[in-house]
Design an enzyme around this catalytic site. Structure first.
Site, PDB file in Angstrom:
ATOM      1  N   HIS A  70       2.937   8.949   0.507  1.00  0.00           N
ATOM      2  CA  HIS A  70       1.822   8.920  -0.442  1.00  0.00           C
ATOM      3  C   HIS A  70       2.204   9.765  -1.655  1.00  0.00           C
ATOM      4  O   HIS A  70       2.705  10.889  -1.501  1.00  0.00           O
ATOM      5  CB  HIS A  70       0.557   9.503   0.185  1.00  0.00           C
ATOM      6  N   HIS A 111       0.826  -1.209   0.000  1.00  0.00           N
ATOM      7  CA  HIS A 111       0.000   0.000   0.000  1.00  0.00           C
ATOM      8  C   HIS A 111       0.860   1.259   0.000  1.00  0.00           C
ATOM      9  O   HIS A 111       0.465   2.305  -0.490  1.00  0.00           O
ATOM     10  CB  HIS A 111      -0.904   0.047   1.238  1.00  0.00           C
ATOM     11  N   THR A 135      -6.033   7.472   6.971  1.00  0.00           N
ATOM     12  CA  THR A 135      -6.451   7.636   5.573  1.00  0.00           C
ATOM     13  C   THR A 135      -6.530   6.292   4.858  1.00  0.00           C
ATOM     14  O   THR A 135      -6.748   6.238   3.652  1.00  0.00           O
ATOM     15  CB  THR A 135      -5.484   8.558   4.803  1.00  0.00           C
ATOM     16  N   THR A 136      -6.338   5.202   5.602  1.00  0.00           N
ATOM     17  CA  THR A 136      -6.451   3.847   5.050  1.00  0.00           C
ATOM     18  C   THR A 136      -7.391   3.049   5.952  1.00  0.00           C
ATOM     19  O   THR A 136      -7.579   3.412   7.120  1.00  0.00           O
ATOM     20  CB  THR A 136      -5.066   3.155   5.022  1.00  0.00           C
ATOM     21  N   HIS A 170       5.673   6.887   6.490  1.00  0.00           N
ATOM     22  CA  HIS A 170       5.434   6.311   5.163  1.00  0.00           C
ATOM     23  C   HIS A 170       5.055   7.427   4.193  1.00  0.00           C
ATOM     24  O   HIS A 170       4.905   8.578   4.585  1.00  0.00           O
ATOM     25  CB  HIS A 170       4.335   5.242   5.251  1.00  0.00           C
ATOM     26  N   HIS A 179       3.846  10.759   6.095  1.00  0.00           N
ATOM     27  CA  HIS A 179       3.075  10.697   7.340  1.00  0.00           C
ATOM     28  C   HIS A 179       3.920  10.070   8.441  1.00  0.00           C
ATOM     29  O   HIS A 179       4.329   8.916   8.316  1.00  0.00           O
ATOM     30  CB  HIS A 179       1.802   9.871   7.142  1.00  0.00           C
TER      31      HIS A 179
HETATM   32 ZN   LIG Z   1      -0.499   7.843   5.372  1.00  0.00          ZN
END
Ligand SMILES: [Zn+2]
Length: 248
Positions: free
Chosen positions: A116, A89, A200-201, A114, A133
Site C-alpha cells: 500500500h 488494487h 482493509t479492503t 502486497h 501486508h
Molecule cells: Zn493490505
C-alpha cells in the site's frame, strides 16, 4: 441482410452487457476514489456491509497502548516469493513452500503479501510512504496480517527483485526471475504492536489478528515511487479504534 447483421450486433452487445452484469454482481467494483472510494464501500454491495457497520476495522492509527509482555514472534519462512500480479488494487506476490508464523499457539501460513502507498496503519499519527501486508491463514480459516512499514532511505535489495518483474498493467501476472525468501523483506528486529482488526479492503471481514512491526525497513524513494506509479494511492483511511487498545 443488413437487418440481420444489425440484429446480430445488438444481440452481441446485449450478451456482453449480461455477462458484464454477471461479473459485476460477483465482483462488485470498488476502489480508492470517486464513487468507488472507501467511504462508499459499505453501500456498494450487501457483502461489503462490514465496511460501514464493523466496529473493529483496519487500518488504525496505533495509539492508546497497553504495555504487554508480548511473546517473541515465531516466524519460520522457508519458502519463496513466486509470482507477482497487479490485481488492479495492489501489487500482490504469491508464495510457495513452508512459510509459517505461530501466534496464540496457532499456526498461520503465509498466503500472499502486497503493498500500500502510502501506509494504511499509522503509528502515533505518523504515516509511512509504504506498507507491506503479509497475509497468513490458519487451517480453520482465521487470518493474521504482519505489517511492515517502509521509510525513504537506502536501496532495498529484496524489493528490487520484485521491481525487476513489476507488471505494467492491471491483471498482468508474472513469474519472478529471481525468487526469494519473503523474510528478506522483514526488518532485523521483530518487536511488534498487536491489535484486533479487519481486512482493509472489501469485504472488510473482522476477526483479523494484526501484527505491526515496530522497526521499519528502508527502500529508495525511486523504488517506492515505482510501486506507487502502478498502484496509485491505495490506502484506506484509518478507522476508529472504538473499544480497542493496542498491545505493545
Ligand atoms: Zn493490505
Amino acid at each position: 441482410m443488413k437487418k440481420v447483421a444489425a440484429l446480430a450486433l445488438s444481440f452481441g452487445m446485449l450478451f456482453a452487457g449480461v455477462t458484464g452484469e454477471g461479473h459485476h454482481a460477483e465482483h462488485p467494483h470498488w476502489g480508492y476514489s470517486g464513487n468507488d472510494a472507501p467511504v462508499h464501500w459499505g453501500d456498494i454491495d450487501p457483502k461489503f456491509r462490514m465496511c460501514k457497520l464493523g466496529v473493529n476495522q483496519s487500518p488504525v492509527d496505533l495509539a492508546r497502548f497497553i504495555e504487554a509482555k508480548l511473546p517473541k514472534l515465531k516466524i519460520t519462512y522457508a519458502g519463496i516469493a513466486h509470482d507477482i500480479v497487479d490485481n488492479g488494487h495492489t501489487v500482490k506476490v504469491t508464495t510457495q513452500g513452508k512459510n509459517e508464523v505461530v501466534v496464540d499457539g496457532k499456526v498461520f501460513r503465509l498466503v500472499q503479501f502486497h503493498f500500500h502507498t502510502p501506509s494504511e496503519n499509522k503509528i502515533e499519527g505518523k504515516q509511512f510512504p509504504m506498507e507491506a501486508h503479509f497475509v497468513h491463514k490458519s487451517d480453520d480459516g482465521e487470518y493474521l496480517v504482519i505489517a511492515v512499514m517502509f521509510t525513504d532511505g537506502a536501496h532495498n535489495k529484496a524489493l528490487q527483485k520484485l521491481l525487476n518483474d513489476l507488471p505494467t498493467k492491471a491483471g498482468e501476472s508474472r513469474q519472478l526471475h529471481e525468487m526469494f525468501n519473503p523474510g528478506e523483506l522483514f526488518p532485523r528486529k521483530l518487536d511488534y504492536y498487536r491489535y484486533e482488526g479487519s481486512f482493509t479492503t472489501p469485504p472488510c471481514t473482522e476477526g483479523v489478528r494484526w501484527i505491526v512491526l515496530k522497526q521499519s525497513v528502508s527502500a529508495s524513494k525511486d523504488q517506492i515511487a515505482k510501486l506507487h506509479k502502478v498502484m496509485g494511492n491505495n490506502n484506506r483511511p484509518t478507522q476508529p479504534l472504538k473499544a480497542r487498545v493496542i498491545l505493545r
